[in-house]
Design a protein around this motif. Structure first.
Motif, mmCIF file in Angstrom:
data_model
loop_
_atom_site.group_PDB
_atom_site.id
_atom_site.type_symbol
_atom_site.label_atom_id
_atom_site.label_comp_id
_atom_site.label_asym_id
_atom_site.label_seq_id
_atom_site.Cartn_x
_atom_site.Cartn_y
_atom_site.Cartn_z
ATOM 1 N N ALA A 104 7.680 -1.830 11.905
ATOM 2 C CA ALA A 104 6.418 -1.215 11.530
ATOM 3 C C ALA A 104 5.964 -0.270 12.224
ATOM 4 N N LYS A 105 6.342 0.138 13.766
ATOM 5 C CA LYS A 105 6.136 1.378 14.057
ATOM 6 C C LYS A 105 7.008 2.449 13.470
ATOM 7 N N ARG A 106 8.160 2.048 13.064
ATOM 8 C CA ARG A 106 8.929 3.032 12.506
ATOM 9 C C ARG A 106 8.334 3.576 11.318
ATOM 10 N N ARG A 107 7.722 2.639 10.247
ATOM 11 C CA ARG A 107 6.960 2.905 9.025
ATOM 12 C C ARG A 107 5.964 3.702 9.500
ATOM 13 N N ILE A 108 5.016 3.602 10.414
ATOM 14 C CA ILE A 108 3.775 4.398 10.734
ATOM 15 C C ILE A 108 4.442 5.808 10.841
ATOM 16 N N GLU A 109 5.361 5.937 12.010
ATOM 17 C CA GLU A 109 5.724 7.614 12.181
ATOM 18 C C GLU A 109 6.275 8.026 10.793
ATOM 19 N N GLN B 206 0.845 -1.266 -0.034
ATOM 20 C CA GLN B 206 -0.219 -0.035 -0.116
ATOM 21 C C GLN B 206 0.980 1.256 -0.129
ATOM 22 N N GLU B 207 2.082 1.178 0.775
ATOM 23 C CA GLU B 207 2.866 2.471 0.831
ATOM 24 C C GLU B 207 3.553 2.671 -0.505
ATOM 25 N N GLN B 208 3.824 1.668 -1.203
ATOM 26 C CA GLN B 208 4.718 1.652 -2.572
ATOM 27 C C GLN B 208 3.587 2.485 -3.587
ATOM 28 N N GLN B 209 2.186 2.071 -3.412
ATOM 29 C CA GLN B 209 1.163 2.665 -4.200
ATOM 30 C C GLN B 209 0.863 3.545 -3.885
ATOM 31 N N GLY B 210 1.328 4.286 -2.808
ATOM 32 C CA GLY B 210 0.782 5.640 -2.319
ATOM 33 C C GLY B 210 -0.358 5.677 -1.700
ATOM 34 N N ASN B 211 -1.071 4.730 -1.203
ATOM 35 C CA ASN B 211 -2.075 4.527 -0.478
ATOM 36 C C ASN B 211 -1.658 4.739 1.024
ATOM 37 N N ILE C 283 -0.811 2.526 6.793
ATOM 38 C CA ILE C 283 -0.788 2.891 8.075
ATOM 39 C C ILE C 283 -1.734 1.890 8.791
ATOM 40 N N LYS C 284 -2.777 1.626 8.504
ATOM 41 C CA LYS C 284 -3.700 0.811 8.953
ATOM 42 C C LYS C 284 -3.042 -0.641 8.914
#
Length: 83
Positions: A68-73, A34-39, A44-45
């Motif tokens: 995962a927490k680092r990616r969320i931030e 989802q991150e790679q697709q810009g969503n 984050i969810k």
């Protein structure tokens, strides 16, 4: 077949009847996609789902929770800059 048991209901952020560790790794992978697709909101969810479910996991798996927490931030910071 989708399980009907607690924590395994069919639908968004739910997993088929497989060992729960695979489910959380799947959520992390989905977050990456989802991150790679810009969503960003969906990413984050997915990361949050994984981090919440693995909050008390064995120490050997804690680096994945931390990632995962680092990616969320990172994604929250990115969203704030874009708005």
């Amino acid at each position: 077949m989708w399980s009907k048991g607690p924590g395994h209901e069919a639908g968004p952020h739910r997993c088929p009847q497989i060992p729960s560790g695979r489910c959380q790794l799947g959520s992390q992978y989905e977050g990456t996609l989802q991150e790679q697709q810009g969503n960003l909101d969906e990413a984050i969810k997915r990361y949050q789902f994984m981090a919440d479910r693995w909050e008390n996991v064995d120490a050997i798996l804690q680096p994945q929770v931390s990632e995962a927490k680092r990616r969320i931030e990172t994604l929250l910071d990115r969203k704030a800059r874009e708005n």
